[in-house]
Write a protein that holds these residues in place. Structure first.
Motif, PDB file in Angstrom:
ATOM      1  N   ASP A 190       5.086   5.852   8.276  1.00 44.58           N
ATOM      2  CA  ASP A 190       4.440   7.152   8.195  1.00 44.58           C
ATOM      3  C   ASP A 190       3.808   7.521   9.534  1.00 44.58           C
ATOM      4  N   THR A 191       3.321   6.516  10.247  1.00 45.38           N
ATOM      5  CA  THR A 191       2.653   6.712  11.524  1.00 45.38           C
ATOM      6  C   THR A 191       3.100   5.616  12.477  1.00 45.38           C
ATOM      7  N   VAL A 192       3.342   5.975  13.748  1.00 40.92           N
ATOM      8  CA  VAL A 192       3.769   4.998  14.750  1.00 40.92           C
ATOM      9  C   VAL A 192       2.854   5.098  15.967  1.00 40.92           C
ATOM     10  N   PHE A 193       2.198   3.992  16.287  1.00 36.78           N
ATOM     11  CA  PHE A 193       1.329   3.896  17.452  1.00 36.78           C
ATOM     12  C   PHE A 193       2.101   3.227  18.593  1.00 36.78           C
ATOM     13  N   ALA A 247       0.822  -1.203   0.000  1.00 40.38           N
ATOM     14  CA  ALA A 247       0.000   0.000   0.000  1.00 40.38           C
ATOM     15  C   ALA A 247       0.861   1.261   0.000  1.00 40.38           C
ATOM     16  N   LYS A 248       0.193   2.388  -0.105  1.00 38.18           N
ATOM     17  CA  LYS A 248       0.886   3.674  -0.174  1.00 38.18           C
ATOM     18  C   LYS A 248       1.523   4.057   1.153  1.00 38.18           C
ATOM     19  N   ASN A 249       0.802   3.835   2.252  1.00 35.16           N
ATOM     20  CA  ASN A 249       1.275   4.247   3.574  1.00 35.16           C
ATOM     21  C   ASN A 249       1.694   3.044   4.408  1.00 35.16           C
ATOM     22  N   LYS A 250       2.559   3.314   5.377  1.00 32.71           N
ATOM     23  CA  LYS A 250       3.054   2.261   6.256  1.00 32.71           C
ATOM     24  C   LYS A 250       2.877   2.705   7.712  1.00 32.71           C
ATOM     25  N   TRP A 251       2.130   1.925   8.481  1.00 31.37           N
ATOM     26  CA  TRP A 251       1.881   2.213   9.879  1.00 31.37           C
ATOM     27  C   TRP A 251       2.548   1.140  10.737  1.00 31.37           C
ATOM     28  N   SER A 252       3.123   1.560  11.858  1.00 28.21           N
ATOM     29  CA  SER A 252       3.697   0.612  12.803  1.00 28.21           C
ATOM     30  C   SER A 252       2.970   0.696  14.137  1.00 28.21           C
ATOM     31  N   VAL A 253       2.765  -0.468  14.763  1.00 26.98           N
ATOM     32  CA  VAL A 253       2.095  -0.543  16.060  1.00 26.98           C
ATOM     33  C   VAL A 253       3.038  -1.221  17.036  1.00 26.98           C
ATOM     34  N   LEU A 254       3.435  -0.490  18.086  1.00 26.46           N
ATOM     35  CA  LEU A 254       4.341  -1.009  19.108  1.00 26.46           C
ATOM     36  C   LEU A 254       3.521  -1.317  20.351  1.00 26.46           C
ATOM     37  N   ILE A 255       3.369  -2.593  20.650  1.00 31.63           N
ATOM     38  CA  ILE A 255       2.506  -3.038  21.745  1.00 31.63           C
ATOM     39  C   ILE A 255       3.369  -3.473  22.921  1.00 31.63           C
ATOM     40  N   GLY A 256       3.130  -2.856  24.063  1.00 32.90           N
ATOM     41  CA  GLY A 256       3.882  -3.200  25.265  1.00 32.90           C
ATOM     42  C   GLY A 256       3.228  -4.345  26.015  1.00 32.90           C
ATOM     43  N   GLY A 257       3.120  -4.189  27.345  1.00 24.91           N
ATOM     44  CA  GLY A 257       2.574  -5.290  28.129  1.00 24.91           C
ATOM     45  C   GLY A 257       2.189  -4.864  29.526  1.00 24.91           C
ATOM     46  N   ASP A 258       1.908  -5.849  30.350  1.00 23.69           N
ATOM     47  CA  ASP A 258       1.409  -5.600  31.699  1.00 23.69           C
ATOM     48  C   ASP A 258       2.528  -5.266  32.672  1.00 23.69           C
ATOM     49  N   ASP A 259       2.217  -4.392  33.636  1.00 22.93           N
ATOM     50  CA  ASP A 259       3.080  -4.156  34.786  1.00 22.93           C
ATOM     51  C   ASP A 259       2.172  -3.850  35.974  1.00 22.93           C
ATOM     52  N   ALA A 260       2.702  -3.217  37.005  1.00 27.95           N
ATOM     53  CA  ALA A 260       1.900  -2.973  38.202  1.00 27.95           C
ATOM     54  C   ALA A 260       0.745  -2.012  37.954  1.00 27.95           C
ATOM     55  N   GLY A 283      13.393   8.698  17.024  1.00 31.07           N
ATOM     56  CA  GLY A 283      13.457   8.323  15.603  1.00 31.07           C
ATOM     57  C   GLY A 283      12.851   9.352  14.674  1.00 31.07           C
ATOM     58  N   GLY A 284      12.347  10.464  15.230  1.00 34.18           N
ATOM     59  CA  GLY A 284      11.852  11.554  14.406  1.00 34.18           C
ATOM     60  C   GLY A 284      10.359  11.541  14.157  1.00 34.18           C
ATOM     61  N   HIS A 285       9.610  10.727  14.909  1.00 37.27           N
ATOM     62  CA  HIS A 285       8.166  10.626  14.704  1.00 37.27           C
ATOM     63  C   HIS A 285       7.388  11.323  15.812  1.00 37.27           C
ATOM     64  N   ARG A 286       6.179  11.706  15.475  1.00 32.05           N
ATOM     65  CA  ARG A 286       5.204  12.088  16.480  1.00 32.05           C
ATOM     66  C   ARG A 286       4.516  10.790  16.919  1.00 32.05           C
ATOM     67  N   ALA A 287       4.651  10.444  18.199  1.00 29.04           N
ATOM     68  CA  ALA A 287       4.066   9.202  18.697  1.00 29.04           C
ATOM     69  C   ALA A 287       2.555   9.344  18.828  1.00 29.04           C
ATOM     70  N   VAL A 288       1.827   8.342  18.351  1.00 31.00           N
ATOM     71  CA  VAL A 288       0.379   8.274  18.575  1.00 31.00           C
ATOM     72  C   VAL A 288       0.179   7.399  19.807  1.00 31.00           C
ATOM     73  N   LEU A 289      -0.232   8.016  20.910  1.00 31.93           N
ATOM     74  CA  LEU A 289      -0.272   7.332  22.205  1.00 31.93           C
ATOM     75  C   LEU A 289      -1.606   6.642  22.412  1.00 31.93           C
ATOM     76  N   MET A 290      -1.530   5.339  22.655  1.00 27.90           N
ATOM     77  CA  MET A 290      -2.720   4.526  22.888  1.00 27.90           C
ATOM     78  C   MET A 290      -2.814   4.215  24.384  1.00 27.90           C
ATOM     79  N   ARG A 291      -3.861   4.721  25.014  1.00 24.84           N
ATOM     80  CA  ARG A 291      -4.056   4.525  26.457  1.00 24.84           C
ATOM     81  C   ARG A 291      -4.615   3.126  26.717  1.00 24.84           C
TER      82      ARG A 291
END
Length: 410
Positions: free
Chosen positions: A288-291, A200-213, A306-314
């Motif tokens: 193009d976009t990083v979540f 596709a034209k655009n490329k999105w990345s999703v960085l998924i963390g995990g559980d803590d306290a 890395g030069g991106h505006r982070a899209v923050l997922m609560r």
């Protein structure tokens, strides 16, 4: 604290301390910790030409870790002999021999001013300090070590959300230093894209963390939020590249796999518990976009470096009692009844995200989603509707420059 040998006078990089020959990283094996040390060590090497070496501290049982932690307070005010005895009691004899051999091969002697030891986190910190006593060299800690604190170290690189004291040996950082090198991202991106080429034209990345306290990522949360991203990507000519973290729970991993398998938009998925490869630098190089999920300050910091505006997922929150207690403290702080250093848990980390947002380095997922659904989303559109990003962000480089500007020798 040691006496100051030289200070930065605003000259070129080669005017930084020329005596530093070896930067020794002590690793506790935690990726988030070692990446912070590596990032600072890299920029120190760029500034001074010093060689970077890396060794692991001893792996201890739970009982041994507790014993080492409790006895490490003796290192706050210690001698070379005391430090040597402590290392022997903390399974550090092999560490002493390995360090001795590495330095001997390079002609590095005690009190030569040619060695800096650096570590991140509490587990490696006492070994760092003890070796610094033995070799009478400079030492740096990243974050605030439990028990021994920051005072015994020549340099302490501490995040703002830890509310450190403003002292001459402390540099306060926003977020976490890291090993993201913008000049390398394009090459790493090309390597990954060669194996998983976009359609596709655009490329999105999703960085998924995990559980803590404080935070939890549940299958239900993923179905809603990751599902939204995948559905929107399918309608927006976007390919999606996904990675989890080592803290991602098994049920969450299973849900990510299921969602990815049912989406034609997903071009790449790495489950961190199944693969040691770290794809984040490559993903930052082509996206193009990083979540990013909000449980990981490290991921957010890496994205911004890395030069991106982070899209923050609560993500979801753990523990109603814990959450309520944190909210009460935050309310009292906002009312001026308590100082900021009393904040703990989620409200403390929210301060970082608020700071990034004010600088235009972060946007909340809901705001991004509204713009995307209104067909406003593009890099130029978000730049128009949000604050502009103010210059480069690289806390590892800033920490290295600060160490060089305040070079000390024991």
């Amino acid at each position: 604290m040691a006496e100051t040998e030289s200070r930065h006078n605003g000259q070129a990089a080669h005017a930084f301390p020329v005596y530093l020959k070896v930067i020794l990283i002590l690793s506790d094996g935690i990726r988030g910790h070692i990446n912070q040390s590596r990032g600072i060590a890299h920029w120190l090497s760029v500034l001074t030409g010093a060689e970077v070496l890396e060794i692991n501290v001893p792996k201890l049982s739970a009982a041994a870790r507790a014993r080492v932690k409790s006895t490490s307070k003796s290192l706050r005010n210690s001698t070379m002999r005391d430090a040597r005895d402590w290392l022997a009691s903390a399974d550090g004899d092999d560490l002493v021999r390995v360090v001795g051999n590495l330095l001997g091969e390079r002609g590095i002697t005690a009190n030569s001013g040619k060695l800096l030891i650096i570590s991140a986190g509490s587990a490696a910190a006492p070994y760092n300090l003890a070796l610094a006593y033995v070799w009478r060299c400079a030492c740096a800690t990243v974050m605030t070590p439990s028990v021994i604190g920051t005072a015994p170290f020549d340099y302490a690189i501490v995040p703002e959300h830890d509310f450190p004291k403003r002292d001459s040996n402390i540099l306060v950082t926003l977020g976490a230093p890291n090993n993201i090198l913008k000049e390398n991202l394009k090459c790493e991106a090309e390597t990954l894209l060669a194996k998983f080429p976009p359609k596709a034209k655009n490329k999105w990345s999703v960085l998924i963390g995990g559980d803590d306290a404080n935070y939890t990522i549940t299958p239900q949360w993923l179905k809603k939020h990751l599902g939204q991203i995948l559905n929107l990507a399918a309608r927006s000519e976007a390919d999606v590249y996904i990675t989890t973290s080592r803290r991602t729970k098994k049920d969450a991993e299973k849900t990510v796999k299921t969602l990815a398998s049912h989406s034609n938009a997903v071009r790449y998925l790495l489950i961190a518990s199944e693969d040691d490869f770290n794809p984040i630098p490559a993903m930052l190089g082509f996206s193009d976009t990083v979540f990013c999920t909000d449980d990981s300050v490290n991921m957010v910091s890496e994205t911004i470096t890395g030069g991106h505006r982070a899209v923050l997922m609560r993500t979801e929150r753990k523990g109603s009692i814990r959450k309520a207690a944190q909210s009460i403290v935050a309310t009292l702080v906002n009312a001026g009844a308590m100082s900021k250093n009393m904040l703990w848990g989620i409200p403390k980390f929210d301060l970082i995200f608020d700071h990034f947002a004010r600088e235009g380095r972060l946007i909340e997922y809901e705001s991004w989603l509204r713009a995307a659904r209104a067909n406003l989303y593009s890099e130029s559109a978000l730049q128009k509707h949000e604050s502009v990003v103010y210059g480069d962000f690289n806390e590892a480089k800033r920490a290295a420059e600060w160490i060089c500007a305040n070079w000390r020798q024991r």
